[in-house]
Design an enzyme around this catalytic site. Structure first.
Site, short mmCIF file in Angstrom:
data_model
loop_
_atom_site.label_atom_id
_atom_site.label_comp_id
_atom_site.label_asym_id
_atom_site.label_seq_id
_atom_site.Cartn_x
_atom_site.Cartn_y
_atom_site.Cartn_z
N ARG A 264 4.43 0.96 -9.68
CA ARG A 264 4.51 0.02 -8.38
C ARG A 264 3.50 -1.28 -8.58
O ARG A 264 2.34 -0.82 -8.32
CB ARG A 264 4.37 0.89 -7.16
CG ARG A 264 4.82 0.18 -5.74
CD ARG A 264 4.12 0.85 -4.45
NE ARG A 264 2.66 0.70 -4.27
CZ ARG A 264 1.92 1.53 -4.20
NH1 ARG A 264 2.12 2.86 -3.76
NH2 ARG A 264 0.53 1.21 -3.92
N HIS A 268 2.58 -0.85 -1.44
CA HIS A 268 3.42 0.43 -0.99
C HIS A 268 4.54 -0.35 0.05
O HIS A 268 5.84 -0.22 -0.34
CB HIS A 268 2.85 1.42 -0.33
CG HIS A 268 4.03 2.21 0.26
ND1 HIS A 268 4.90 3.29 -0.51
CD2 HIS A 268 4.35 2.82 1.59
CE1 HIS A 268 5.53 4.13 0.29
NE2 HIS A 268 5.26 3.82 1.55
N TYR A 277 -7.40 1.92 -2.95
CA TYR A 277 -7.33 3.14 -3.68
C TYR A 277 -6.91 2.94 -5.42
O TYR A 277 -6.77 3.95 -6.08
CB TYR A 277 -6.27 4.06 -3.31
CG TYR A 277 -5.07 3.46 -2.88
CD1 TYR A 277 -3.95 3.45 -3.83
CD2 TYR A 277 -4.65 2.70 -1.73
CE1 TYR A 277 -2.75 2.79 -3.74
CE2 TYR A 277 -3.39 1.99 -1.47
CZ TYR A 277 -2.31 2.22 -2.42
OH TYR A 277 -1.28 1.68 -2.16
#
Length: 346
Positions: A264, A268, A277
């Protein structure tokens, strides 16, 4: 059952566990002897992938302006979505999306203006047309998968020729709905092709914190049907493995699980901040495997398209998104009655 020229699931299972790859990150063929999509299909694939990127850019910009709600980009996952969907026939087959399969939804028949209307909150205009064999996008993780297995089972019971193509992410494989759907599909031998898009993160949770399994595709064995992992940034590998799985399902061979190993490259969704993160070096490394750049390199290197022709396509898809947005904005905002319309028959 129809005999296949190559059993990719068996070849992968007998190998070293690395995802199957036909097309390298530089756009060169890893194994020239392997099948690849016909040239006209490659043109359609590239256009859909470029359209997806144009849509991502526009919707992200609209969200930042406060004009559009939550949006989940497809950036970095285009080959996994487009390559798999090109293997089915929207006229006979069902599509069960998760939440970020926009190019598949468009190819399946959901008009672009209606897709944008759904993101703008124009609920009535966003209704999926009756002739389009597709379930709505699903934000509740994995809850669409029992429905996918049910549609495939119903297709088989009725003696129809259709196959159901369903999508989910790596995080969905940790949900009970995933396992229940796979168990039913395996027991009943339904014509289901399940594409697990492993983009390495379930929002902020990496795959290593979700399972100790080496490959998610191995889980298919426990349900009695084939599983295969492919390089999800390789349109050729994704398309060929899905094509065979669809052929197998259509011939009565039952379900197949395909793990498309990708990344990705964006957030998100528009409420997410991946810098909290993820290491930036990880994102930079993933950018070297960019599925769109890979296909462009192949198309130009093989003489199928020129850079100028690709520039023309990019301009066309940006104009297509702009025109669809103008139309979507013209639809009326919903009233209170929309809570019930398209949900209850009476």
């Amino acid at each position: 059952m129809t005999q296949m020229s190559t059993d990719w699931a068996a070849e992968w299972a007998a190998g070293d566990g690395e995802p199957l790859r036909f097309l390298g990150p530089d756009g060169g063929l890893v194994r020239p002897d392997l099948p690849r999509p016909p040239d006209d299909l490659l043109g359609e694939a590239l256009r859909l992938m470029l359209l997806s990127r144009a849509l991502d850019q526009k919707c992200t910009s609209l969200h930042r302006q406060g004009r559009l709600g939550l949006y989940a980009p497809v950036l970095g996952q285009e080959a996994a979505v487009v390559g798999s969907h090109l293997a089915i026939d929207p006229a006979t087959d069902w599509l069960v999306p998760a939440s970020r399969e926009q190019p598949a939804m468009l190819r399946h028949g959901w008009p672009l203006d209606r897709l944008l209307a759904s993101l703008l909150g124009r609920i009535d205009a966003a209704r999926i047309p009756d002739h389009v064999r597709m379930l709505p996008r699903q934000q509740s993780i994995a809850s669409q998968l029992p429905h996918a297995a049910g549609i495939a089972w119903a297709t088989a019971i009725r003696g129809l020729d259709g196959v159901t193509l369903a999508y989910c992410g790596d995080g969905a494989t940790s949900e009970g709905d995933f396992h229940e759907a796979c168990n039913l599909a395996g027991v009943m031998g339904v014509p289901l092709v399940l594409v697990v898009i492993n983009n390495q993160y379930a929002i902020s949770t990496p795959v290593s914190r979700q399972t100790r399994a080496i490959r998610l595709a191995h889980r298919a064995r426990g349900y009695g049907f084939p599983g295969v992992a492919v390089d999800g940034d390789d349109l050729f590998a994704v398309h060929e493995v899905t094509r065979q799985a669809v052929e197998r399902a259509r011939a009565g061979g039952g379900p197949t699980m395909i793990e498309a190993v990708t990344y990705r490259m964006s957030f998100h969704n528009t409420s997410d901040n991946p810098s909290l993160y993820r290491d930036p070096s990880e994102e930079a490394e993933a950018g070297l495997r960019d599925p769109v750049a890979r296909l462009v390199a192949y198309a130009t290197g093989a003489g199928l398209m020129t850079p100028d022709a690709i520039d023309v396509v990019e301009a066309e898809v940006r104009a297509e998104v702009a025109a669809a947005l103008d139309l979507a904005l013209s639809y009326p905002a919903p009233g209170p009655e929309e809570i019930f319309r398209h949900v209850f028959s009476d």
